[in-house]
Scaffold this motif. Structure first.
Motif, mmCIF file in Angstrom:
data_model
loop_
_atom_site.group_PDB
_atom_site.id
_atom_site.type_symbol
_atom_site.label_atom_id
_atom_site.label_comp_id
_atom_site.label_asym_id
_atom_site.label_seq_id
_atom_site.Cartn_x
_atom_site.Cartn_y
_atom_site.Cartn_z
ATOM 1 N N GLU A 29 0.810 -1.217 0.000
ATOM 2 C CA GLU A 29 0.000 0.000 0.000
ATOM 3 C C GLU A 29 0.841 1.264 0.000
ATOM 4 O OE1 GLU A 29 -3.577 -0.028 2.524
ATOM 5 O OE2 GLU A 29 -3.093 -2.141 2.895
ATOM 6 N N ARG A 30 2.150 1.116 0.012
ATOM 7 C CA ARG A 30 3.029 2.285 -0.030
ATOM 8 C C ARG A 30 3.703 2.432 -1.390
ATOM 9 N NH1 ARG A 30 8.538 3.240 1.387
ATOM 10 N NH2 ARG A 30 8.828 5.443 1.807
ATOM 11 N N CYS A 31 4.318 1.342 -1.876
ATOM 12 C CA CYS A 31 5.084 1.454 -3.126
ATOM 13 C C CYS A 31 4.395 0.806 -4.323
ATOM 14 C CB CYS A 31 6.482 0.847 -2.952
ATOM 15 S SG CYS A 31 6.470 -0.949 -2.776
ATOM 16 N N GLY A 32 3.405 -0.045 -4.073
ATOM 17 C CA GLY A 32 2.670 -0.667 -5.167
ATOM 18 C C GLY A 32 3.266 -1.954 -5.708
ATOM 19 N N ARG A 33 4.378 -2.424 -5.128
ATOM 20 C CA ARG A 33 4.985 -3.676 -5.590
ATOM 21 C C ARG A 33 4.150 -4.865 -5.149
ATOM 22 N NH1 ARG A 33 10.828 -1.714 -3.985
ATOM 23 N NH2 ARG A 33 9.856 -1.741 -1.949
ATOM 24 N N ASP A 34 4.132 -5.907 -6.002
ATOM 25 C CA ASP A 34 3.514 -7.179 -5.639
ATOM 26 C C ASP A 34 4.515 -8.005 -4.856
ATOM 27 O OD1 ASP A 34 1.166 -6.643 -7.013
ATOM 28 O OD2 ASP A 34 1.857 -7.588 -8.856
ATOM 29 N N GLY A 35 4.009 -8.786 -3.913
ATOM 30 C CA GLY A 35 4.878 -9.678 -3.160
ATOM 31 C C GLY A 35 4.096 -10.863 -2.651
ATOM 32 N N PRO A 36 4.790 -11.903 -2.215
ATOM 33 C CA PRO A 36 4.094 -13.065 -1.655
ATOM 34 C C PRO A 36 3.381 -12.683 -0.353
ATOM 35 C CG PRO A 36 6.486 -13.379 -1.618
ATOM 36 C CD PRO A 36 6.221 -12.064 -2.253
ATOM 37 N N ARG A 37 2.166 -13.155 -0.182
ATOM 38 C CA ARG A 37 1.335 -12.821 0.982
ATOM 39 C C ARG A 37 2.062 -13.122 2.304
ATOM 40 N NH1 ARG A 37 -2.450 -9.444 1.707
ATOM 41 N NH2 ARG A 37 -3.670 -9.850 3.537
ATOM 42 N N ARG A 38 2.891 -14.149 2.320
ATOM 43 C CA ARG A 38 3.593 -14.526 3.555
ATOM 44 C C ARG A 38 4.569 -13.432 3.997
ATOM 45 N NH1 ARG A 38 8.486 -16.064 1.606
ATOM 46 N NH2 ARG A 38 8.473 -16.935 -0.476
ATOM 47 N N GLN A 39 4.930 -12.499 3.099
ATOM 48 C CA GLN A 39 5.877 -11.434 3.454
ATOM 49 C C GLN A 39 5.198 -10.121 3.824
ATOM 50 O OE1 GLN A 39 8.714 -10.985 0.273
ATOM 51 N NE2 GLN A 39 9.902 -12.750 0.952
ATOM 52 N N VAL A 40 3.874 -10.068 3.808
ATOM 53 C CA VAL A 40 3.170 -8.824 4.131
ATOM 54 C C VAL A 40 3.495 -8.406 5.563
ATOM 55 C CG1 VAL A 40 1.013 -9.890 4.934
ATOM 56 C CG2 VAL A 40 0.959 -7.595 3.961
ATOM 57 N N LYS A 41 3.671 -7.115 5.768
ATOM 58 C CA LYS A 41 3.948 -6.535 7.081
ATOM 59 C C LYS A 41 2.829 -5.558 7.412
ATOM 60 C CE LYS A 41 7.852 -8.665 7.002
ATOM 61 N NZ LYS A 41 7.925 -9.956 7.650
ATOM 62 N N GLU A 42 2.350 -5.592 8.651
ATOM 63 C CA GLU A 42 1.283 -4.700 9.078
ATOM 64 C C GLU A 42 1.875 -3.511 9.836
ATOM 65 O OE1 GLU A 42 -2.667 -7.006 10.060
ATOM 66 O OE2 GLU A 42 -0.972 -7.893 11.145
ATOM 67 N N VAL A 43 1.485 -2.321 9.413
ATOM 68 C CA VAL A 43 1.901 -1.091 10.078
ATOM 69 C C VAL A 43 0.641 -0.356 10.496
ATOM 70 C CG1 VAL A 43 3.083 1.118 9.810
ATOM 71 C CG2 VAL A 43 3.979 -0.913 8.668
ATOM 72 N N MET A 44 0.593 0.075 11.743
ATOM 73 C CA MET A 44 -0.563 0.818 12.235
ATOM 74 C C MET A 44 -0.089 2.153 12.786
ATOM 75 S SD MET A 44 -2.758 -2.194 13.916
ATOM 76 C CE MET A 44 -2.767 -3.809 13.155
ATOM 77 N N TYR A 45 -0.949 3.141 12.633
ATOM 78 C CA TYR A 45 -0.653 4.469 13.156
ATOM 79 C C TYR A 45 -1.957 5.186 13.417
ATOM 80 C CZ TYR A 45 -1.522 6.014 8.346
ATOM 81 O OH TYR A 45 -2.094 6.253 7.119
ATOM 82 N N GLU A 46 -1.887 6.261 14.178
ATOM 83 C CA GLU A 46 -3.075 7.039 14.522
ATOM 84 C C GLU A 46 -3.235 8.197 13.551
ATOM 85 O OE1 GLU A 46 -4.903 5.761 16.992
ATOM 86 O OE2 GLU A 46 -3.318 4.299 17.354
ATOM 87 N N GLU A 47 -4.457 8.360 13.089
ATOM 88 C CA GLU A 47 -4.806 9.509 12.254
ATOM 89 C C GLU A 47 -6.013 10.147 12.919
ATOM 90 O OE1 GLU A 47 -6.198 9.386 7.908
ATOM 91 O OE2 GLU A 47 -4.007 9.382 7.824
ATOM 92 N N GLY A 48 -5.765 11.218 13.681
ATOM 93 C CA GLY A 48 -6.829 11.768 14.517
ATOM 94 C C GLY A 48 -7.124 10.775 15.625
ATOM 95 N N LYS A 49 -8.392 10.365 15.748
ATOM 96 C CA LYS A 49 -8.776 9.368 16.747
ATOM 97 C C LYS A 49 -8.883 7.970 16.154
ATOM 98 C CE LYS A 49 -11.197 12.526 19.761
ATOM 99 N NZ LYS A 49 -12.402 12.776 20.530
ATOM 100 N N ASP A 50 -8.584 7.822 14.889
ATOM 101 C CA ASP A 50 -8.704 6.529 14.211
ATOM 102 C C ASP A 50 -7.356 5.838 14.095
ATOM 103 O OD1 ASP A 50 -11.464 6.929 13.703
ATOM 104 O OD2 ASP A 50 -10.965 8.119 11.924
#
Length: 80
Positions: free
Chosen positions: A9-30
């Motif tokens: 969701e940042r660079c648009g590259r395809d990759g194997p699902r097993r390598q996906v990394k989850e990043v979370m951050y606050e945007e306002g109260k969400d």
């Protein structure tokens, strides 16, 4: 059997699902979750003021970016 893939969701590259990394951050109260590739995760973590390990939604572990200021907005900016 073909392996499932994901799109960073940042660079648009395809990759194997097993390598996906989850990043979370606050945007306002969400809390916002992004799925990124390992390379983008490294960049995001290096630009952030503080990173905290948390339980992921899909994976066992994720990172929560805390107080990153402009670094996070820049990291998750639109693709050129």
């Amino acid at each position: 059997m073909t392996e499932e893939t994901f799109v960073c969701e940042r660079c648009g590259r395809d990759g194997p699902r097993r390598q996906v990394k989850e990043v979370m951050y606050e945007e306002g109260k969400d809390r916002v979750k992004k799925n990124v590739c390992p390379e983008c995760l490294d960049e995001i973590m290096n630009r952030s003021e503080r990173v905290k390990g948390i339980a992921g939604q899909e994976k066992r572990a994720a990172v929560h970016i805390v107080g990153s200021g402009d670094g996070l907005r820049e990291s998750f900016g639109t693709r050129d």
